[in-house]
Design an enzyme around this catalytic site. Structure first.
Site, mmCIF file in Angstrom:
data_model
loop_
_atom_site.group_PDB
_atom_site.id
_atom_site.type_symbol
_atom_site.label_atom_id
_atom_site.label_comp_id
_atom_site.label_asym_id
_atom_site.label_seq_id
_atom_site.Cartn_x
_atom_site.Cartn_y
_atom_site.Cartn_z
ATOM 1 N N LYS A 87 20.302 29.993 39.727
ATOM 2 C CA LYS A 87 19.866 30.080 40.464
ATOM 3 C C LYS A 87 20.329 29.076 40.853
ATOM 4 C CE LYS A 87 18.545 27.494 35.329
ATOM 5 N NZ LYS A 87 17.483 26.713 34.816
ATOM 6 N N MET A 105 28.915 19.198 39.392
ATOM 7 C CA MET A 105 27.470 19.311 40.136
ATOM 8 C C MET A 105 27.419 18.025 40.087
ATOM 9 S SD MET A 105 26.622 22.004 37.240
ATOM 10 C CE MET A 105 27.648 21.719 35.807
ATOM 11 N N GLU A 164 48.717 61.393 79.889
ATOM 12 C CA GLU A 164 49.366 61.475 78.665
ATOM 13 C C GLU A 164 48.010 60.287 77.424
ATOM 14 O OE1 GLU A 164 51.784 62.037 77.005
ATOM 15 O OE2 GLU A 164 53.342 62.121 79.330
ATOM 16 N N ASP A 197 26.257 35.533 40.312
ATOM 17 C CA ASP A 197 26.191 33.445 40.145
ATOM 18 C C ASP A 197 25.426 33.329 41.599
ATOM 19 O OD1 ASP A 197 25.914 32.953 37.493
ATOM 20 O OD2 ASP A 197 28.308 31.712 37.984
ATOM 21 N N ASP A 240 35.541 29.066 36.592
ATOM 22 C CA ASP A 240 36.252 29.966 34.970
ATOM 23 C C ASP A 240 34.842 29.960 34.158
ATOM 24 O OD1 ASP A 240 38.577 30.117 33.609
ATOM 25 O OD2 ASP A 240 37.176 29.309 32.170
ATOM 26 N N GLY A 253 30.990 31.945 39.140
ATOM 27 C CA GLY A 253 32.218 30.905 39.770
ATOM 28 C C GLY A 253 32.625 29.894 39.090
#
Length: 471
Positions: free
Chosen positions: A272, A385, A22, A250, A305, A303
């Site tokens: 960077k 950051m 089969e 980015d 907004d 990244g």
């Protein structure tokens, strides 16, 4: 990616199937439709094989396999019930450089056969790399319901249109955009709905207009890529990536997001690391203008907004001065996305009536945020950051009246599988981060709302949510 996806043209090529049950019959049905010259070898076969052989559709050999059966074969499928025999045939095929598939034995196979959605000539192949055939089958069932039955006919109609378009529209970019308008617009919808005459009329009208128009000028779209999780990308952002000729992105935009872009789009990394060497803002602006002036559709992928600490406004000013068309597609900013994935509501009726986004970088001219306003009760402060200067930020908030016991959190790799959340207070958060060995990118959240993390954390905690049960 263990398997390279490819489609073979097997027209008039010898394909060997070893086995007559089969499973072998199911493989035969697919192969005969591809135009292959199929030879089936097995000591015992289902009657269907003999019937197809009698009709001249295949060659059926009723005996055990011998190595000479591989002569001239371009592809081999092994489907006997004897594992040792299957692996022996697979080894012989490998030695001759013939791709071989052993049914239900991924380790012995050089290729696997995917689940298939057939809208000939449109074929959609679905594979889990052999990990879960049931999952592949379920995906196929869902996609079957989404892809109209007339998609194959649509593809053939578009193929016919290409002949006229190639003569009228010499420029390849102009021609591609013409077909994008066809596929995305009313012409394709009418064709799929059965209105072939209406679709043809719309296509010819669009071709006539396109052939007389000057070449379209380029444009730039600023696109927010969100905080990291590729599933947080907006539908409009995905569409822009699919249409882009060039993508300037980015450094921190995840590979999974870039993989959603058009495959032949040029990708240029212009980001960077903090304090590192990378493209200057002037160089980025110049690249955007250069590619747009070439008539290309450029996506500037950022990244989060693009208008929240993304320098999007500066880039648009440069484009405006160069008279380049532009648009903006917002993204989920890191503060919203990372805080949500950490179980930290940025506002809360009992804890915070306002939220302020602040850059954690030191300003070149020595200016600082309004720490006195940020230190007031009922305020949530989110520092982008902020990891490198977390000690300085905490000290300045305390100097301006914030209590040392005010909760604070650092969210690293937010919304990704390796997300880490470190909580403490203004007095301890710097040392807590140092002990944890956190690495950027990281977001600092300060305010009473951080105290909710312990009870509201839901993502990547490794702890299942409790479900209340009635007695």
């Amino acid at each position: 990616m263990q398997y390279f996806p490819a489609f073979f043209d097997l027209t008039a090529q010898k394909v060997l199937i070893v086995g007559g049950g089969e499973v072998a019959l199911r493989k035969l049905a697919l192969l005969t439709r591809s135009g292959a010259k199929v030879t089936v070898v097995a000591p015992k076969m289902l009657p269907e094989f003999s019937e197809q052989a009698a009709a001249g559709k295949i060659t059926a050999v009723s005996r055990e396999f011998v190595p000479d059966d591989l002569d001239g074969a371009r592809l081999v499928i092994v489907a006997t019930a004897r594992r040792a025999v299957n692996r022996w045939i697979a080894a012989l095929s490998e030695a001759r450089g013939i791709p071989v598939n052993v049914v239900d034995d991924r380790e012995a196979s050089r290729f696997i056969v995917p689940a298939l959605i057939d809208r000939d000539p449109v074929l959609v192949a679905i594979s889990t790399g052999g990990a879960s055939p049931v999952l592949a089958r379920r995906l196929r069932e869902r996609l079957e319901a989404l892809i109209p039955k007339r998609f194959g006919e649509l593809a053939l109609w578009l193929q016919a249109l290409r002949r006229a378009a190639r003569w009228r529209l010499r420029d390849t970019d102009v021609r591609r955009r013409y077909f994008e308008h066809i596929v995305d617009g009313a012409a394709a919808r009418r064709f799929v709905a059965g209105d072939t005459h209406g679709a043809e009329s719309l296509a010819q009208q669009l071709l006539a207009r396109t052939s007389t128009l000057p070449r379209e000028s380029g444009e730039v779209t600023l696109v927010g890529a969100g905080p990291g999780d590729p599933e947080l990308l907006t539908l409009k952002a995905l569409r822009a990536l699919q249409d882009a000729d060039v993508i300037l992105h980015d450094r921190l935009v995840p590979r999974a997001v870039l993989d959603m872009a058009r495959r032949d789009a040029s990708r240029i990394c212009v980001g960077k690391a903090a304090g590192g060497v990378g493209s200057t803002q002037a160089e980025i602006n110049a690249l955007l203008i250069e590619h747009a002036l070439q008539g290309k559709r450029v996506v500037r992928l950022k990244g989060g907004d693009p208008f929240i600490f993304g320098r999007g406004g500066e880039e648009l000013e440069a484009l405006q001065r160069a008279h380049i068309r532009f648009s903006v597609i917002p993204g989920i900013t890191a503060a919203a996305g990372c805080a949500a994935y950490a179980g930290i509501p940025l506002t809360h009726r009992d804890h915070a009536h306002s939220v302020t986004f602040v850059t954690g970088h030191e300003d070149g001219d020595g200016r600082e945020p309004d720490y006195q306003a940020l230190a007031r009760p009922g305020v949530t402060a989110v520092f982008y950051m902020g990891l490198a200067r977390v000690g300085h930020i905490a000290a300045r908030l305390v100097q301006h009246g914030a209590p040392e016991a005010l909760p604070a959190a650092l969210i690293a790799q937010g919304t990704l599988e390796n997300q880490r959340v470190i909580t403490g207070t203004l007095a301890t958060i710097a040392s807590d981060a140092a002990r944890a060995g956190l690495e950027s990118p990281a977001l600092l959240v300060v305010g009473q709302v951080v105290s909710l993390h312990e009870s509201l954390a839901w993502f990547n905690t490794g702890v299942p949510l409790e479900v209340s049960q009635s007695a």
